[in-house]
Design an enzyme around this catalytic site. Structure first.
Site, PDB file in Angstrom:
ATOM      1  N   PHE A   1    -118.012 -24.116 -44.015  1.00 39.15           N
ATOM      2  CA  PHE A   1    -117.565 -23.609 -45.311  1.00 39.15           C
ATOM      3  C   PHE A   1    -117.873 -24.625 -46.411  1.00 39.15           C
ATOM      4  CE2 PHE A   1    -114.063 -23.202 -48.486  1.00 39.15           C
ATOM      5  CZ  PHE A   1    -114.448 -21.985 -49.021  1.00 39.15           C
ATOM      6  N   GLN A   2    -118.527 -24.165 -47.464  1.00 39.89           N
ATOM      7  CA  GLN A   2    -118.904 -24.977 -48.618  1.00 39.89           C
ATOM      8  C   GLN A   2    -119.750 -26.199 -48.223  1.00 39.89           C
ATOM      9  OE1 GLN A   2    -115.348 -25.725 -51.032  1.00 39.89           O
ATOM     10  NE2 GLN A   2    -115.736 -23.825 -52.154  1.00 39.89           N
TER      11      GLN A   2
ATOM     12  N   LYS B   1    -115.848 -35.709 -45.850  1.00 37.21           N
ATOM     13  CA  LYS B   1    -114.393 -35.716 -45.956  1.00 37.21           C
ATOM     14  C   LYS B   1    -113.744 -36.714 -44.988  1.00 37.21           C
ATOM     15  CE  LYS B   1    -110.432 -32.529 -45.862  1.00 37.21           C
ATOM     16  NZ  LYS B   1    -109.939 -32.747 -47.223  1.00 37.21           N
TER      17      LYS B   1
ATOM     18  N   GLU C   1    -118.487 -27.522 -63.296  1.00 34.05           N
ATOM     19  CA  GLU C   1    -119.105 -28.788 -62.875  1.00 34.05           C
ATOM     20  C   GLU C   1    -120.303 -29.171 -63.726  1.00 34.05           C
ATOM     21  OE1 GLU C   1    -116.964 -27.144 -59.249  1.00 34.05           O
ATOM     22  OE2 GLU C   1    -118.345 -26.320 -60.770  1.00 34.05           O
TER      23      GLU C   1
END
Length: 563
Positions: free
Chosen positions: A111-112, A161, A49
């Protein structure tokens, strides 16, 4: 027209004229990646990234347009922070889209999940967490507007998301109006006339040009002003290329590794016209002794940059282009009645004398290869018609000193943050923008290894970037400081344990060359530059060559260490 958030994002990018973005997928952005093949926006898959944000930055510097990158949440987002800080320090317009966990999970250590808005708040011009799909299009419009207007900079948009999956009517705003953000673009005519009066009175004027001249596209106005009013011009590292590097009035870079003529001119001028520069510590040296005899005029679009580091007698808050255009208009009428060349002749001759007395040079007294010689040969072969990226350290300074930049947007380098590993992915972004141009990364053997994984990206995407490694087996600039100020205690700077860069290039599917003798430098470079694919040229240069001139930390610009 009802679209998902992911579709809305791609439509917004198309509306902004984005032709390419650099990115790396993950679960938090998989819905966006599902839509990319249906979009006109090309996606280039990087291998890390950090490569994505540096490539977007290099694209922006080379084109003057907004660069774009897309990464996933958590580590994907945090891997861009160094590149975001790099763009922020150098005022580069990039928009970073990061994935985020669904809104219901934000704050739950999902998560993340990271608070990328909080993490990047100090190193972005602005950032957003989109919490309503109906705000998405407007947010993207604002992000691009903020990135490119006023003092440019990076803007981050964090996309949960579930926002990407929701459906809403798509409508892209025609214009942006933000009550709290109204950058001053046009100069105050009273201040312009005050500057013209000072120019008429000055006997030893000097133009100090920074990266803002390039960002604003005002290089033509700057060149006109320097030539018509017969004023010597010096430049920051970021400003190189705004004034032709081979012009007799150009003194080269000023500051810690600036030329003798430039630093002496700053010390002796009676009027310093600073344009789009921020008086960085690497430029000023000891602030109390900087331009001690000068009235200082400072033109900058960012009012917070004025009076921040040095005292300024005439502040002029404006975009460099309309400000320099106004100065041109006000002085054009004086050309027939006022002999600028005659008035400044004695001063220009004095400055030329300093340049002749102590030119940029090096002792070429061994059988080994001097790194400065390599940069000179690159300039000679390209005739200045190339885009040069650099890593950071000695290679960066030699590229700034010994390559004459003729045009803006042809030097891509991390000036403010000094980010090792920047040059190669930045060159990658520039090569994507200009596929037919020769793009060269002048690198050190330390810096190049920080983002070397992008060799796979350039090979896969047929981006024929040329990497020229000035390989001295050291972290050269740190070693130089250790030699000069720490009794040669070369702790943790020896890089003798290196990969075989030729085999490394070939392993990735690129071409590799090695040069160990001076007689082979020019012919190898010419051969490498003709190869129609990515190339690494490993040139074994003198191991303990130093960058001179050098102003020690805390010293004044006149206290230069010379060759």
């Amino acid at each position: 027209m009802k679209l998902t958030g992911a579709q809305i994002l791609l439509k917004c990018l198309e509306k902004e004229g984005v032709d390419v973005m650099f990115g790396f997928p993950g679960g938090a952005v998989i819905d966006i990646y599902d839509e990319i093949p249906k979009s006109s926006v090309e996606h280039i898959l990087v291998r890390h990234e950090q490569g994505a944000i540096h490539a977007a930055d290099g694209y922006a510097r080379a084109t003057g347009r907004v660069g774009v990158c897309l990464v996933t949440s958590g580590p994907g987002a945090t891997n861009t922070v160094t590149g975001i800080a790099t763009a922020y320090a150098d005022s580069i317009p990039v928009v970073i889209f990061t994935g985020q966990v669904p809104r219901a999970l934000i704050g739950n250590d999902a998560f993340q999940e990271v608070d990328i808005v909080g993490i990047t708040r100090p190193c972005t011009k602005h950032n957003y967490l989109v919490q309503d799909i109906n705000d998405l299009a407007r947010t993207v419009k604002q992000a691009f507007y903020l990135a490119r207007s006023g003092r440019p900079g990076p803007v981050l948009v964090d996309l949960p998301k579930d926002i990407q999956q929701q459906v809403a009517e798509f409508s892209y705003p025609e214009e942006v109006s933000m009550r709290s953000y109204k950058p001053t673009k046009n100069p105050h005519i009273g201040q312009i006339r005050k500057v013209v009066k000072l120019l008429k009175k000055a006997k030893r004027p000097l133009i100090y040009s920074g990266g803002g001249v390039i960002t604003s596209g005002s290089h033509e106005e700057l060149t006109w002003l320097g030539r018509k009013l017969h004023i010597p011009v010096t430049s920051t590292l970021m400003g190189l290329g705004a004034f032709p590097g081979d012009d007799e009035l150009f003194l080269g870079m000023l500051g810690m590794h600036g030329t003798f003529a430039a630093n002496m001119a700053v010390n002796n001028c009676d009027l310093l016209l600073a344009v789009g520069a921020r008086f960085d510590d690497r430029v000023t040296g000891k602030v109390d002794t900087f331009a001690p005899n000068a009235t200082i005029v400072h033109i900058d679009v960012d009012p917070t940059s004025i009076q921040k580091n040095v005292s300024v007698q005439v502040p002029l808050v404006a975009d460099c282009k309309p400000a320099l255009a106004a100065l041109k208009t006000e002085t054009e009428g004086t050309l027939d009645e006022y002999d600028w060349a005659a008035d400044h002749k004695e001063w220009v001759e004095k400055v030329k004398g300093w340049a002749k007395e102590h030119p940029l040079t090096y002792k070429d007294d061994t059988e080994g290869i001097k790194p400065q010689y390599v940069v000179e040969k690159i300039y000679e072969i390209t005739k200045g018609d190339a885009i040069i990226a650099t890593e950071v350290g000695q290679n960066q300074m030699w590229a700034a000193q010994f390559y004459k930049y003729q045009r803006p947007n042809t030097l891509l380098t991390s000036g403010g943050l000094g980010t090792m590993g920047y040059g190669f992915p930045a060159a990658m972004g520039a090569q994507r923008a200009f596929p037919d141009k020769l793009v060269i990364d002048i690198a050190g053997d330390g810096s190049i290894q920080m983002c070397i994984q992008e060799m796979m990206t350039v090979v896969c995407n047929k981006l024929p970037v040329k990497i020229v490694i000035l390989n001295n087996g050291y972290l050269g600039m740190v070693r130089q400081w250790q030699e000069l100020f720490y009794e040669k205690n070369y702790c943790a700077t020896c890089m003798d344990a290196q990969p075989d860069f030729v085999k490394l290039a070939e392993a990735y599917g690129a071409a590799g060359f090695r040069v160990t003798e001076k007689k082979d430098v020019e012919k190898t470079l010419r051969e490498a530059f003709k190869v129609d694919k990515p190339v690494i040229v490993d040139i074994r240069v003198e191991k303990e060559e130093n960058v001179y001139p050098m102003v020690p930390a805390g010293a004044s610009l006149t206290e230069m260490l010379l060759v």
